[in-house]
Structures are given as structure tokens and as C-alpha cells.
Design a protein around this motif. Structure first.
Motif, mmCIF file in Angstrom:
data_model
loop_
_atom_site.group_PDB
_atom_site.id
_atom_site.type_symbol
_atom_site.label_atom_id
_atom_site.label_comp_id
_atom_site.label_asym_id
_atom_site.label_seq_id
_atom_site.Cartn_x
_atom_site.Cartn_y
_atom_site.Cartn_z
ATOM 1 N N MET A 179 21.632 60.519 14.703
ATOM 2 C CA MET A 179 21.194 60.789 13.363
ATOM 3 C C MET A 179 22.393 60.595 12.427
ATOM 4 O O MET A 179 23.490 61.052 12.709
ATOM 5 N N GLU A 180 22.153 59.945 11.319
ATOM 6 C CA GLU A 180 23.204 59.698 10.341
ATOM 7 C C GLU A 180 23.518 60.977 9.566
ATOM 8 O O GLU A 180 22.681 61.867 9.465
ATOM 9 N N PRO A 181 24.727 61.056 8.991
ATOM 10 C CA PRO A 181 25.114 62.267 8.248
ATOM 11 C C PRO A 181 24.136 62.624 7.132
ATOM 12 O O PRO A 181 23.832 63.794 6.915
ATOM 13 N N ARG A 182 23.607 61.621 6.431
ATOM 14 C CA ARG A 182 22.651 61.894 5.356
ATOM 15 C C ARG A 182 21.366 62.497 5.932
ATOM 16 O O ARG A 182 20.805 63.433 5.373
ATOM 17 N N GLU A 183 20.912 61.954 7.066
ATOM 18 C CA GLU A 183 19.712 62.484 7.710
ATOM 19 C C GLU A 183 19.956 63.904 8.216
ATOM 20 O O GLU A 183 19.083 64.764 8.122
ATOM 21 N N GLN A 184 21.145 64.152 8.772
ATOM 22 C CA GLN A 184 21.492 65.494 9.253
ATOM 23 C C GLN A 184 21.492 66.491 8.106
ATOM 24 O O GLN A 184 20.982 67.598 8.238
ATOM 25 N N ALA A 185 22.062 66.109 6.977
ATOM 26 C CA ALA A 185 22.115 66.999 5.814
ATOM 27 C C ALA A 185 20.697 67.300 5.316
ATOM 28 O O ALA A 185 20.381 68.449 4.982
ATOM 29 N N ALA A 186 19.845 66.287 5.267
ATOM 30 C CA ALA A 186 18.466 66.479 4.818
ATOM 31 C C ALA A 186 17.705 67.378 5.791
ATOM 32 O O ALA A 186 16.963 68.282 5.386
ATOM 33 N N PHE A 187 17.922 67.154 7.089
ATOM 34 C CA PHE A 187 17.279 67.978 8.111
ATOM 35 C C PHE A 187 17.726 69.430 7.969
ATOM 36 O O PHE A 187 16.903 70.349 7.982
ATOM 37 N N ALA A 188 19.027 69.650 7.806
ATOM 38 C CA ALA A 188 19.565 71.009 7.672
ATOM 39 C C ALA A 188 19.019 71.681 6.416
ATOM 40 O O ALA A 188 18.652 72.856 6.436
ATOM 41 N N ALA A 189 18.936 70.950 5.311
ATOM 42 C CA ALA A 189 18.415 71.513 4.060
ATOM 43 C C ALA A 189 16.947 71.902 4.220
ATOM 44 O O ALA A 189 16.527 72.980 3.788
ATOM 45 N N ASN A 190 16.146 71.019 4.842
ATOM 46 C CA ASN A 190 14.728 71.324 5.063
ATOM 47 C C ASN A 190 14.550 72.521 5.989
ATOM 48 O O ASN A 190 13.681 73.361 5.773
ATOM 49 N N LEU A 191 15.389 72.587 7.023
ATOM 50 C CA LEU A 191 15.306 73.703 7.962
ATOM 51 C C LEU A 191 15.680 75.007 7.272
ATOM 52 O O LEU A 191 15.020 76.029 7.459
ATOM 53 N N ASN A 192 16.709 74.991 6.435
ATOM 54 C CA ASN A 192 17.096 76.196 5.697
ATOM 55 C C ASN A 192 15.972 76.655 4.782
ATOM 56 O O ASN A 192 15.689 77.855 4.686
ATOM 57 N N LYS A 193 15.313 75.711 4.091
ATOM 58 C CA LYS A 193 14.197 76.068 3.216
ATOM 59 C C LYS A 193 13.061 76.704 4.024
ATOM 60 O O LYS A 193 12.475 77.701 3.606
ATOM 61 N N LEU A 194 12.770 76.129 5.180
ATOM 62 C CA LEU A 194 11.724 76.671 6.046
ATOM 63 C C LEU A 194 12.079 78.089 6.480
ATOM 64 O O LEU A 194 11.242 78.993 6.410
ATOM 65 N N LEU A 195 13.317 78.300 6.908
ATOM 66 C CA LEU A 195 13.736 79.627 7.357
ATOM 67 C C LEU A 195 13.715 80.634 6.213
ATOM 68 O O LEU A 195 13.332 81.798 6.405
ATOM 69 N N GLU A 196 14.084 80.217 5.018
ATOM 70 C CA GLU A 196 14.031 81.110 3.862
ATOM 71 C C GLU A 196 12.587 81.499 3.544
ATOM 72 O O GLU A 196 12.308 82.647 3.224
ATOM 73 N N ARG A 197 11.656 80.528 3.627
ATOM 74 C CA ARG A 197 10.235 80.838 3.387
ATOM 75 C C ARG A 197 9.727 81.820 4.438
ATOM 76 O O ARG A 197 8.985 82.754 4.116
ATOM 77 N N ARG A 198 10.114 81.620 5.703
ATOM 78 C CA ARG A 198 9.688 82.534 6.768
ATOM 79 C C ARG A 198 10.230 83.941 6.530
ATOM 80 O O ARG A 198 9.512 84.926 6.685
#
Length: 173
Positions: A1-20
Motif C-alpha cells: 500500500m502506498e503512503p497516501r493510501e495508508q494515510a487515507a486508510f488510517a484516517a477512515n479507520l479513525n473516523k470509524l472508531l470515533e463514530r463507534r
């Protein structure tokens, strides 16, 4: 996974965890129920523990924890803040884990600074009858109040501010 994809994945995961975490903090709307204290319940070894939902800020998988460079491993970064991660099992007197901790619970113990506590699993929201909670708190002088729920289920309610007070740590052990 490219750094940009990793950053996007991490941001989406953080948003999901915050919603939970937000959903867990919200009180479910149930009619006809007696007055309840909503808590986050989780295992510590073979026992069941809980903290008030209003103290829970997040449940973060250990994989997503950011270490602070040149700092001890228990110093982490959470939403731009530097916080300390503590061993909940140690604070409770050395009770062992059934599984390796996989989650950090970010909590506000009530003294103006966030703290992280390790945990085996993401906690689940549970309503405890206020009457039983108050009875258990009145019998308790330490950091943990023992409740017996209908069906003989035992839950230990952690008083975070007392748990974090070094003078109280001796009483827990």
C-alpha cells in the motif's frame, strides 16, 4: 500500500472508531426501564469490570496507537495530545489478562487530563440499575465497587479518579 493510501486508510479507520465510541457513549432509548447508569463493560482476566460511559473518550486498537518518538513506550499520542498509557491489570492489583490487551481505552478520570488503559477487548455498553450502583458505592471505600446483578452476575465498577489516586492504589491491592 502506498503512503497516501495508508494515510487515507488510517484516517477512515479513525473516523470509524470515533463514530463507534460516540455510539457507545450514547444512552440507548429504552422505555419502561428503571433508572440506569450506563457503563462500558469489559473483561479483566476472568472478571467483569466497567467504567461510566461518560468517562470513556475512545477505544483505540493497539495497532492504531502512535508512539511518541524518543519517549518511553507508555507515552502515546491521541488526537494531537500526549497521554500516558497505563496497565489496568496492574492498577487493579496484578490481576492477569486472559488474552493479550488489544485495545487502549482513552478515559477522562476527572482531573482534567486524559489517560489510556489497556484492555483485552472493546467494551460493550451496559445499563446498571442506579439503586444497585449506589448501594455498592456506599459499601465501598476503594477504587472498585462490587455489584451483584440479577442472575448473580458480578460486575466491578471502577471509580477512575480513585483508581488514579496513588493513595487509593494501596487499597485496591
Amino acid at each position: 500500500m502506498e503512503p497516501r493510501e495508508q494515510a487515507a486508510f488510517a484516517a477512515n479507520l479513525n473516523k470509524l472508531l470515533e463514530r463507534r465510541a460516540q455510539r457507545v457513549r450514547e444512552k440507548p432509548k429504552e422505555s419502561g426501564e428503571e433508572d440506569l447508569l450506563w457503563v462500558a463493560e469489559f473483561p479483566v482476566g476472568e472478571e467483569s469490570y466497567a467504567i461510566p460511559l461518560e468517562a470513556l473518550r475512545a477505544a483505540v486498537p493497539l495497532k492504531m496507537v502512535t508512539a511518541v518518538p524518543l519517549s518511553p513506550p507508555h507515552v502515546i499520542r491521541f488526537q494531537g495530545q500526549i497521554i500516558t498509557a497505563l496497565s489496568l491489570a496492574s492498577l487493579l492489583g496484578g490481576r492477569g489478562w486472559r488474552e493479550d490487551p488489544a485495545v487502549l481505552l482513552v478515559v477522562d478520570p476527572g482531573f482534567g487530563k486524559l489517560v489510556a488503559l489497556d484492555c483485552e477487548r472493546i467494551p460493550k455498553p451496559v445499563g446498571l440499575p442506579h439503586k444497585l450502583v449506589e448501594e455498592a458505592r456506599s459499601r465501598n471505600t476503594g477504587a472498585v465497587a462490587e455489584l451483584t446483578l440479577p442472575g448473580m452476575k458480578q460486575v466491578s465498577l471502577i471509580e477512575l479518579q480513585r483508581l488514579m489516586d496513588r493513595r487509593t492504589l494501596q487499597e485496591v491491592r
